[in-house]
Design an enzyme around this catalytic site. Sequence first.
Site, PDB file in Angstrom:
ATOM      1  CB  SER A 186      -0.285  -8.062  -1.141  1.00 28.67           C
ATOM      2  OG  SER A 186      -1.091  -8.890  -0.316  1.00 28.67           O
TER       3      SER A 186
ATOM      4  CE  LYS B 175      -4.550  -1.286   1.606  1.00 38.34           C
ATOM      5  NZ  LYS B 175      -4.424  -2.712   1.976  1.00 38.34           N
TER       6      LYS B 175
ATOM      7  CD  GLU C 194     -11.806   5.517   2.286  1.00 33.47           C
ATOM      8  OE1 GLU C 194     -11.728   6.717   1.956  1.00 33.47           O
ATOM      9  OE2 GLU C 194     -11.417   4.580   1.558  1.00 33.47           O
TER      10      GLU C 194
HETATM   11  C1  LIG Z   1      -5.213  -3.770   1.564  1.00 34.01           C
HETATM   12  C2  LIG Z   1      -4.513  -5.021   1.296  1.00 34.01           C
HETATM   13  C3  LIG Z   1      -4.877  -5.870   0.211  1.00 34.01           C
HETATM   14  C4  LIG Z   1      -6.062  -5.614  -0.659  1.00 34.01           C
HETATM   15  O1  LIG Z   1      -5.990  -4.461  -1.441  1.00 34.01           O
HETATM   16  P1  LIG Z   1      -5.799  -4.501  -3.024  1.00 34.01           P
HETATM   17  O2  LIG Z   1      -6.111  -3.111  -3.444  1.00 34.01           O
HETATM   18  O3  LIG Z   1      -6.755  -5.506  -3.576  1.00 34.01           O
HETATM   19  O4  LIG Z   1      -4.398  -4.880  -3.292  1.00 34.01           O
HETATM   20  C5  LIG Z   1      -4.106  -7.002  -0.024  1.00 34.01           C
HETATM   21  N1  LIG Z   1      -3.053  -7.324   0.759  1.00 34.01           N
HETATM   22  C6  LIG Z   1      -2.676  -6.546   1.798  1.00 34.01           C
HETATM   23  C7  LIG Z   1      -1.488  -6.964   2.600  1.00 34.01           C
HETATM   24  C8  LIG Z   1      -3.382  -5.371   2.101  1.00 34.01           C
HETATM   25  O5  LIG Z   1      -2.997  -4.614   3.143  1.00 34.01           O
END
Ligand SMILES: *Cc1c(COP(=O)(O)O)cnc(C)c1O
Length: 417
Positions: A394, A107, A129
């Site tokens: 992610s 993010k 938000e």
């Molecule tokens: C917020 C988040 C997501 C989901 O958000 P996307 O916009 O779909 O990428 C996925 N993995 C993590 C670790 C997150 O914090």
Amino acid sequence: MQQADSSTQANTAAIPAHRRQPNAQGFFGKFGGSFVPPELQYQMDEINAAYQRICRSHDFISELHSIRTHFQGRPTPIYYCRNLSEKIGSSRIYLKREDLNHTGAHKLNHCMGEALLAKYLGKRKLIAETGAGQHGVALATAGAYFGIPVEIHMGEVDIAKEHPNVIRMRVLGAKIVPVSVGLRTLKEAVDSAFASYLQDPVNSIYCIGSVVGPHPFPLMVREFQRIVGTEAREQFIEMTGELPDDVVACVGGGSNAMGIFSGFLDDPVTLYGVEPLGRGPQLGDHAASLSHGSEGVMHGFNSIMLQDASGAPAPVYSAASGLDYPSVGPEHAYLNTTGRTRAATATDEEAIRAFFLLSRTEGIIPALESAHAIAFATKLATKQPVRTILVNLSGRGDKDLDFVMEKYGRYADECPD
Ligand SMILES: *Cc1c(COP(=O)(O)O)cnc(C)c1O
């Protein structure tokens, strides 16, 4: 002049359709666009014009590059999961380690970009938000870096539930605005943040947390996340001399998936977006918008969403709070409809098993969101012919430890699989 025009047109015709999206109005095919009140439309047009200008400037590009290197710790590595792969069979699973990006998830890639844009525009406040608090923490980090005040709107229910992230935001100096109307969760927080933004749109900027919302946000956030795919493609080829067969990423709004997909759209690589199937396929038990939804407008854009009989956003659920969103980024809706990407799912149960499996085989604790992608990859890995699979990890799972041990502690005593 005429000649320049016709040569531009000839170039455009040679570019594959998926690379010509979105159009000037922010449409990816029929998805996306901007469905907002006129006063907000004016602001979106301003942000779009500024972004289109600034994103091409050398100063902006080189400052963002420097931030990524020296502050975020990019490039993040890719990693071959030998133990996991050998445990499953003959396919090979690799990870793009966004969990090693500063703050522990992807993010920050778009939050630093949005905040840098705000700096170039002379904005004096960042507004957003947050639901589970992940976007709030990333934006609070960006605000601290640039010295721009941050205002995070959060439902009172979420504030109580997400205590560690609330504290992180506070330590980072963000102001938290508790929202006490309605269900006191994400939807009310969105309304509250928009209202605050509209009070002073000249001096503030609204920072959206995924590839969703009205144009230009799906485009902008994708471009800020593109670095994930650009790095991953180069690193993968350097490590193996080949392209992967499959790229797998979890999809909430879709930003980490669009980031890694962007690097491989022109390649003969199958792209899988994994949505949360939660407790099962019944409406209300999951948040698999692409797999189970239908076309509709929500939060200012047209996409594939989960809606109730009246067309209102349906209640959604996932054990991974970053994935429980009733719609999906418009580019995902477009790419899925054209067949360029494929929608897949993983349940809570499968994600939790993958959470323990990756932790124990590789010593990497994944975010519950990312565990959905791992879960699907482990299924793909059992298929014939054997495959080479690149998963976008992610984020890291430290934030999920209390929840997992409280609700699924029994899994820790079982040997998964
Ligand atoms: C917020 C988040 C997501 C989901 O958000 P996307 O916009 O779909 O990428 C996925 N993995 C993590 C670790 C997150 O914090």
